[in-house]
Design a protein around this motif. Structure first.
Motif, PDB file in Angstrom:
ATOM      1  N   LEU A 101      35.926  48.994   0.659  1.00 39.53           N
ATOM      2  CA  LEU A 101      35.989  48.850   2.112  1.00 39.53           C
ATOM      3  C   LEU A 101      37.432  48.872   2.594  1.00 39.53           C
ATOM      4  N   ARG A 102      37.645  49.572   3.717  1.00 41.39           N
ATOM      5  CA  ARG A 102      38.954  49.576   4.361  1.00 41.39           C
ATOM      6  C   ARG A 102      39.100  48.305   5.185  1.00 41.39           C
ATOM      7  N   LYS A 103      40.338  48.002   5.548  1.00 39.56           N
ATOM      8  CA  LYS A 103      40.619  46.800   6.317  1.00 39.56           C
ATOM      9  C   LYS A 103      39.868  46.810   7.657  1.00 39.56           C
ATOM     10  N   VAL A 104      39.837  47.951   8.337  1.00 37.48           N
ATOM     11  CA  VAL A 104      39.150  48.043   9.630  1.00 37.48           C
ATOM     12  C   VAL A 104      37.645  47.814   9.461  1.00 37.48           C
ATOM     13  N   GLU A 105      37.092  48.224   8.345  1.00 39.42           N
ATOM     14  CA  GLU A 105      35.672  47.991   8.095  1.00 39.42           C
ATOM     15  C   GLU A 105      35.415  46.498   7.893  1.00 39.42           C
ATOM     16  N   LEU A 106      36.286  45.849   7.146  1.00 38.12           N
ATOM     17  CA  LEU A 106      36.143  44.416   6.881  1.00 38.12           C
ATOM     18  C   LEU A 106      36.351  43.563   8.116  1.00 38.12           C
ATOM     19  N   GLU A 107      37.316  43.932   8.941  1.00 41.22           N
ATOM     20  CA  GLU A 107      37.702  43.075  10.055  1.00 41.22           C
ATOM     21  C   GLU A 107      37.097  43.459  11.399  1.00 41.22           C
ATOM     22  N   VAL A 108      36.581  44.690  11.531  1.00 43.18           N
ATOM     23  CA  VAL A 108      36.059  45.129  12.829  1.00 43.18           C
ATOM     24  C   VAL A 108      34.599  45.585  12.728  1.00 43.18           C
ATOM     25  N   LEU A 109      34.330  46.549  11.877  1.00 42.11           N
ATOM     26  CA  LEU A 109      33.019  47.190  11.875  1.00 42.11           C
ATOM     27  C   LEU A 109      31.905  46.291  11.345  1.00 42.11           C
ATOM     28  N   ILE A 110      32.141  45.589  10.254  1.00 41.36           N
ATOM     29  CA  ILE A 110      31.111  44.691   9.726  1.00 41.36           C
ATOM     30  C   ILE A 110      30.902  43.494  10.652  1.00 41.36           C
ATOM     31  N   PRO A 111      31.964  42.855  11.168  1.00 39.29           N
ATOM     32  CA  PRO A 111      31.727  41.781  12.148  1.00 39.29           C
ATOM     33  C   PRO A 111      30.987  42.256  13.399  1.00 39.29           C
ATOM     34  N   LYS A 112      31.170  43.518  13.787  1.00 38.01           N
ATOM     35  CA  LYS A 112      30.430  44.055  14.927  1.00 38.01           C
ATOM     36  C   LYS A 112      28.931  44.072  14.624  1.00 38.01           C
ATOM     37  N   ILE A 113      28.569  44.493  13.429  1.00 33.71           N
ATOM     38  CA  ILE A 113      27.157  44.472  13.022  1.00 33.71           C
ATOM     39  C   ILE A 113      26.654  43.035  13.015  1.00 33.71           C
ATOM     40  N   MET A 114      27.469  42.116  12.517  1.00 31.04           N
ATOM     41  CA  MET A 114      27.072  40.709  12.493  1.00 31.04           C
ATOM     42  C   MET A 114      26.816  40.186  13.906  1.00 31.04           C
ATOM     43  N   ARG A 115      27.710  40.506  14.851  1.00 32.00           N
ATOM     44  CA  ARG A 115      27.533  40.067  16.244  1.00 32.00           C
ATOM     45  C   ARG A 115      26.247  40.622  16.826  1.00 32.00           C
ATOM     46  N   GLU A 116      26.024  41.921  16.632  1.00 33.90           N
ATOM     47  CA  GLU A 116      24.837  42.553  17.197  1.00 33.90           C
ATOM     48  C   GLU A 116      23.558  41.961  16.610  1.00 33.90           C
ATOM     49  N   ARG A 117      23.543  41.780  15.289  1.00 32.85           N
ATOM     50  CA  ARG A 117      22.350  41.217  14.650  1.00 32.85           C
ATOM     51  C   ARG A 117      22.134  39.767  15.058  1.00 32.85           C
ATOM     52  N   ALA A 118      23.211  38.987  15.158  1.00 27.84           N
ATOM     53  CA  ALA A 118      23.068  37.589  15.579  1.00 27.84           C
ATOM     54  C   ALA A 118      22.477  37.530  16.985  1.00 27.84           C
ATOM     55  N   LYS A 119      22.948  38.408  17.860  1.00 20.77           N
ATOM     56  CA  LYS A 119      22.481  38.418  19.251  1.00 20.77           C
ATOM     57  C   LYS A 119      21.025  38.865  19.355  1.00 20.77           C
ATOM     58  N   THR A 120      20.648  39.895  18.590  1.00 19.28           N
ATOM     59  CA  THR A 120      19.313  40.474  18.764  1.00 19.28           C
ATOM     60  C   THR A 120      18.254  39.919  17.812  1.00 19.28           C
ATOM     61  N   GLU A 121      18.679  39.270  16.704  1.00 21.95           N
ATOM     62  CA  GLU A 121      17.701  38.807  15.719  1.00 21.95           C
ATOM     63  C   GLU A 121      17.733  37.305  15.460  1.00 21.95           C
ATOM     64  N   LYS A 122      18.903  36.688  15.549  1.00 25.73           N
ATOM     65  CA  LYS A 122      19.049  35.306  15.082  1.00 25.73           C
ATOM     66  C   LYS A 122      19.164  34.281  16.204  1.00 25.73           C
ATOM     67  N   CYS A 123      19.782  34.621  17.298  1.00 26.86           N
ATOM     68  CA  CYS A 123      20.050  33.659  18.378  1.00 26.86           C
ATOM     69  C   CYS A 123      19.287  34.027  19.648  1.00 26.86           C
ATOM     70  N   ILE A 124      18.088  34.485  19.512  1.00 23.97           N
ATOM     71  CA  ILE A 124      17.301  34.981  20.648  1.00 23.97           C
ATOM     72  C   ILE A 124      17.109  33.915  21.732  1.00 23.97           C
ATOM     73  N   PRO A 125      16.710  32.683  21.391  1.00 21.43           N
ATOM     74  CA  PRO A 125      16.528  31.683  22.467  1.00 21.43           C
ATOM     75  C   PRO A 125      17.827  31.375  23.215  1.00 21.43           C
ATOM     76  N   GLU A 126      18.943  31.316  22.486  1.00 16.56           N
ATOM     77  CA  GLU A 126      20.227  31.013  23.114  1.00 16.56           C
ATOM     78  C   GLU A 126      20.670  32.153  24.030  1.00 16.56           C
ATOM     79  N   VAL A 127      20.457  33.387  23.588  1.00 14.91           N
ATOM     80  CA  VAL A 127      20.813  34.551  24.410  1.00 14.91           C
ATOM     81  C   VAL A 127      19.981  34.553  25.689  1.00 14.91           C
TER      82      VAL A 127
END
Length: 130
Positions: free
Chosen positions: A34-60
């Motif tokens: 993994l490149r630095k941009v993948e580790l620090e930007v792209l993977i956290p972006k997936i984490m944010r999107e999944r947390a918002k749409t799959e994990k934190c639904i009531p809070e959203v």
């Protein structure tokens, strides 16, 4: 809110200019480094999107409902809902298993891109016949 994985020793990072080769000159589809941009930007972006749409639904939903009903005063009125949403998101950002799942999702998408040469949005259109 983004979490940095730069100190994660599990996978070495890719040196600049190493993304050559593969069927379309986009890099080896089987390379898991993994490149630095993948580790620090792209993977956290997936984490944010999944947390918002799959994990934190009531809070959203609670935060969105509060914002819709508050108009210009949402900054002051929805602080409690915003704090709950942040707490839920941070809980998932710290979860190592969730981080690994998101990394695997990213690596699978990147591998498919390198194999086909098609970005994700075009692959989806081909699969649905649009």
């Amino acid at each position: 809110m983004a979490h940095s994985f730069a100190n994660d020793p599990s996978e070495p990072t890719i040196p600049l200019g190493a993304n050559k080769g593969g069927p379309h000159g986009l890099g080896d589809p089987e390379d898991r480094r993994l490149r630095k941009v993948e580790l620090e930007v792209l993977i956290p972006k997936i984490m944010r999107e999944r947390a918002k749409t799959e994990k934190c639904i009531p809070e959203v939903k609670a935060f969105e409902d509060c914002c819709k009903g508050s108009g210009l005063f949402m900054v002051a009125k929805c602080q409690e809902q915003n704090d709950a949403l942040k707490a839920c998101s941070m809980e998932w950002y710290r979860n190592e298993q969730f981080k690994q799942e998101c990394t695997e999702i990213y690596l699978a998408e990147r591998s498919e891109f390198r194999r086909t040469g098609l970005p994700k949005k075009f692959r989806k259109n081909d699969a649905t016949g649009k």
